[in-house]
Design a protein around this motif. Structure first.
Motif, PDB file in Angstrom:
ATOM      1  N   LEU A 175      35.597  -3.261  22.832  1.00 34.47           N
ATOM      2  CA  LEU A 175      36.870  -2.993  23.511  1.00 34.47           C
ATOM      3  C   LEU A 175      36.619  -2.163  24.771  1.00 34.47           C
ATOM      4  O   LEU A 175      35.999  -1.106  24.715  1.00 34.47           O
ATOM      5  N   PRO A 176      37.091  -2.631  25.923  1.00 32.18           N
ATOM      6  CA  PRO A 176      36.892  -1.865  27.165  1.00 32.18           C
ATOM      7  C   PRO A 176      37.436  -0.446  27.039  1.00 32.18           C
ATOM      8  O   PRO A 176      38.433  -0.213  26.338  1.00 32.18           O
ATOM      9  N   ALA A 177      36.800   0.478  27.717  1.00 30.11           N
ATOM     10  CA  ALA A 177      37.186   1.889  27.602  1.00 30.11           C
ATOM     11  C   ALA A 177      38.537   2.162  28.253  1.00 30.11           C
ATOM     12  O   ALA A 177      39.316   2.975  27.763  1.00 30.11           O
ATOM     13  N   GLY A 178      38.821   1.494  29.355  1.00 30.47           N
ATOM     14  CA  GLY A 178      40.078   1.727  30.061  1.00 30.47           C
ATOM     15  C   GLY A 178      41.257   1.122  29.301  1.00 30.47           C
ATOM     16  O   GLY A 178      41.150   0.030  28.759  1.00 30.47           O
ATOM     17  N   THR A 179      42.353   1.858  29.278  1.00 33.81           N
ATOM     18  CA  THR A 179      43.518   1.400  28.505  1.00 33.81           C
ATOM     19  C   THR A 179      44.051   0.058  29.012  1.00 33.81           C
ATOM     20  O   THR A 179      44.234  -0.886  28.232  1.00 33.81           O
ATOM     21  N   ALA A 180      44.293  -0.034  30.305  1.00 32.40           N
ATOM     22  CA  ALA A 180      44.872  -1.267  30.848  1.00 32.40           C
ATOM     23  C   ALA A 180      43.936  -2.454  30.618  1.00 32.40           C
ATOM     24  O   ALA A 180      44.377  -3.549  30.256  1.00 32.40           O
ATOM     25  N   GLU A 181      42.641  -2.216  30.809  1.00 35.75           N
ATOM     26  CA  GLU A 181      41.683  -3.303  30.592  1.00 35.75           C
ATOM     27  C   GLU A 181      41.605  -3.689  29.123  1.00 35.75           C
ATOM     28  O   GLU A 181      41.418  -4.864  28.795  1.00 35.75           O
ATOM     29  N   SER A 182      41.743  -2.705  28.245  1.00 36.82           N
ATOM     30  CA  SER A 182      41.667  -3.011  26.812  1.00 36.82           C
ATOM     31  C   SER A 182      42.806  -3.941  26.405  1.00 36.82           C
ATOM     32  O   SER A 182      42.615  -4.844  25.593  1.00 36.82           O
ATOM     33  N   VAL A 183      43.978  -3.717  26.966  1.00 31.39           N
ATOM     34  CA  VAL A 183      45.125  -4.571  26.630  1.00 31.39           C
ATOM     35  C   VAL A 183      44.874  -5.998  27.113  1.00 31.39           C
ATOM     36  O   VAL A 183      45.116  -6.971  26.382  1.00 31.39           O
TER      37      VAL A 183
END
Length: 307
Positions: A175-183
């Motif tokens: 899962l990507p570390a950045g919140t927006a990227e994770s979504v």
DNA sequence: AACGCGGGGGA
DNA sequence: TCCCCAGCGTT
């Protein structure tokens, strides 16, 4: 430990593919309420997108907010659920609406922990609502994500039947570390699994991970768990009989009750239940529906109707 | 961990 | 025909 270039490369490829190939599903449109997202996720539990789409649109128009659904007669809820399958989900969704009203001021909670306490919301749905309704970072692990990661990373044709801790931790690691990227990653991998990396006859030539896929690199080996995946039968099962009884009750005009014999015959598809291989099956199915709260019996058990 | 739970459409 | 689909709750 610094991020691996390979991981970032995989993220970038999936995100770019999603931007170019995402379906325009109604619950993904801007302005969709968290409750509307939750409803879509519950409907999508084991029911394909194409069948959920029209049902969701009509449902949200009729009951836009949790309070609307909470106040509806369960019989109306079950009729509106129609043939989405697993009608217990419809009852749980209404219980969920009531819980949101009673315990969360009518607003869908944001944390996975609170979401998990809601009826009909399990690990997948809690993560999905946290991510897609609230924009939070969560490990969304459905059948699509499991299959894509299982193939691309583990080199398996299909994920193992049971979802274990190791698989969950591995998915969390991707899962990507950045919140927006994770979504975007979550929805992107799911979409990839739904449109390209499908269970049967995957369209590998259209896959953004083709050159990075461990399963393809290994020569697309067979599913090593195939012998354990016993398909749930359908013909002649209690579930089929239950389904026929529910279909009969849904068609019944409001306020009318069905007689016991009428309902048992419906469960036997119009035949005499006594002629079935298992003559007790319709009665057993009806009793289980009553026990599940999907059917209401008259005090003397002479008639039955939706609750 | 295993099981029961709908229903339909594509391969 | 078979198999799979944005799983959950119970045992």
């Amino acid at each position: 430990m610094r991020a691996e270039p390979r991981l970032e490369d995989i993220h970038a490829r999936v995100l770019a593919w999603y931007d170019a190939n995402a379906r325009d599903l109604p619950w993904r449109r801007p302005g969709t309420s968290p409750w509307a997202v939750l409803v879509s996720e519950v409907m999508l539990q084991q029911t394909p997108v194409v069948r959920v789409e029209p049902a969701w649109t009509a449902w949200m128009e009729r009951w836009p907010a949790p309070a609307d659904l909470a106040a509806a007669p369960p019989a109306d809820v079950l009729r509106a659920w129609d043939r989405l399958g697993y009608p217990r989900r419809a009852l749980r969704l209404q219980e969920c609406a009531r819980a949101v009203v009673a315990h969360h001021g009518g607003e869908v909670p944001e944390t996975e922990e609170e979401l998990l306490d809601l009826p009909g919301v399990g690990a997948y749905t809690a993560a999905a609502v946290a991510a897609f309704a609230h924009g939070r970072r969560a490990v969304v692990l459905d059948t699509n994500v499991r299959r894509v990661l299982g193939r691309a990373i583990e080199g398996r044709a299909l994920p193992p039947p049971a979802l274990g801790r190791a698989e969950r931790e591995r998915a969390a690691g991707y899962l990507p570390a950045g919140t927006a990227e994770s979504v975007r990653w979550n929805v992107g991998v799911m979409e990839l699994g739904a449109l390209v990396c499908t269970a049967r006859s995957p369209r590998c030539t259209a896959c953004p991970l083709l050159g990075r896929c461990a399963w393809v690199a290994a020569g697309r080996p067979d599913d090593e768990h195939a012998h354990r995946r016993r398909t749930q039968g359908w013909h002649g099962t209690d579930r089929q009989v239950r389904g026929r009884i529910m279909a009969h009750l849904r068609r019944l005009p409001d306020g009318l009750a069905a007689g016991r014999e009428e309902l048992l015959a419906a469960g036997a598809d119009g035949a005499d239940p006594a002629a079935l291989p298992d003559p007790a099956q319709p009665a057993r199915a009806l009793a289980s529906l009553v026990a599940d709260g999907l059917v209401a019996a008259e005090p003397d058990a002479s008639g039955f109707r939706l609750p």
